[in-house]
Design an enzyme around this catalytic site. Sequence first.
Site, PDB file in Angstrom:
ATOM      1  N   HIS A  83      -3.364   6.741   2.148  1.00 40.60           N
ATOM      2  CA  HIS A  83      -3.776   5.434   1.628  1.00 40.60           C
ATOM      3  C   HIS A  83      -5.174   5.143   2.160  1.00 40.60           C
ATOM      4  CE1 HIS A  83      -4.282   1.265   0.977  1.00 40.60           C
ATOM      5  NE2 HIS A  83      -3.980   0.902   2.197  1.00 40.60           N
ATOM      6  N   CYS A  87       0.812  -1.225   0.000  1.00 49.12           N
ATOM      7  CA  CYS A  87       0.000   0.000   0.000  1.00 49.12           C
ATOM      8  C   CYS A  87       0.844   1.273   0.000  1.00 49.12           C
ATOM      9  CB  CYS A  87      -0.944  -0.007   1.198  1.00 49.12           C
ATOM     10  SG  CYS A  87      -2.002  -1.464   1.243  1.00 49.12           S
ATOM     11  N   ASN A 112     -10.338  -0.664  -0.203  1.00 50.86           N
ATOM     12  CA  ASN A 112      -8.877  -0.615  -0.125  1.00 50.86           C
ATOM     13  C   ASN A 112      -8.312  -1.207  -1.415  1.00 50.86           C
ATOM     14  OD1 ASN A 112      -6.152  -1.083   0.385  1.00 50.86           O
ATOM     15  ND2 ASN A 112      -6.469  -1.672   2.511  1.00 50.86           N
TER      16      ASN A 112
END
Length: 365
Positions: free
Chosen positions: A292, A148, A322
């Site tokens: 993020h 990420c 996500n």
Amino acid sequence: MSVAETELCGGSLSNAESTTFKREAMEIEFRPARTHQLLGFRLCATGSFIPRSVIRNQDLADIGYDDEWIVRRSGIRERHHADQEQACSDLAYEAARMCLARADVLPSEVDGIIVATITPDHFTPSTSCILQSRLGCSGLAMDINAACSGFVYALVTGAHFISSGLASKLLVLGSEIMSRTVNPTDLRTYPLFGDGAGAVLLSADDSVGSGARGFVAYTLGADGAGSDLIKIPAGGSRAPLSIDSFKDGSRFFRMEGRTVFKWGVRTIVESIKQVLDFAGLQIADIKGIVLHQANRRMMTAAAELIGAKEDQLIVQVDRVGNTSSASIPLALHEAVEQERFQEGDLVLLCGFGAGLTWGTAILRW
């Protein structure tokens, strides 16, 4: 159940519990890395691609998920899944095409491609090479695996190529098909992830003085001691795919949610403070904050701890979930579409994830 566990499971927190949670988050160890400045480049354009298939929370009810529980836990209401015939490079290709079109730049003018991904088309060749061939570019092509944090790692890498004069125009992308890494029977992680790709085009910039474009400050860090906290156990050279890995689910993504949540909040807070201090700035000087997009509650908790206002946050996680390394460029593109940034604005980027890795930067737009 502890306060942190309550948070992860989606329970409501009282003011007193929220204070306790924040204190616990700040007790998680953070090992700072060096901070640097890197000027002489700019973002010319952005692009994105989100698959057409929308998976709403209600659509997951048939396999045991509860809409209200997912929203309380993560803030996610829907995510997008790639079609079966689509691979990572296909999503990246669409995002790259949009980006180049908006920059009015031909593929032949691009000196290289860097793709951040943990879901490549193949172990080898790299997804960037596949994308390069399809676009008709030449020059360097490489993938970066920092989960990420990958897009920030890739952006800093690309910026160094530009600033050093080794490239004049360079595509940087985050592209992921996370839906194929998670186990549909894992109630804790399956509803969190989605698919997508985001792209930016970097070019050289000769502005000088206090208005010079580029990274006013950035830091890239890693703490490999936490490598077991987020991982896909099987599929690599340590544990090749086998019948057993299909039976026991070790080919799927696994995460120690409680620990990662607390570490993530601490990492966001400390790394942001680090780059702000290096640049001699305050959080109020920042026009937009692109974290993020892991979890809405995590983002809110971190924002409160650094004193950020709600309108500084760029939030997309509720609609895409996500998307790992794709989350920052996807959110960045949406902010550009909404004309949230003007020339000279300071934009803060912060990625954090498996490795454990993190990358935080202040970009002068």
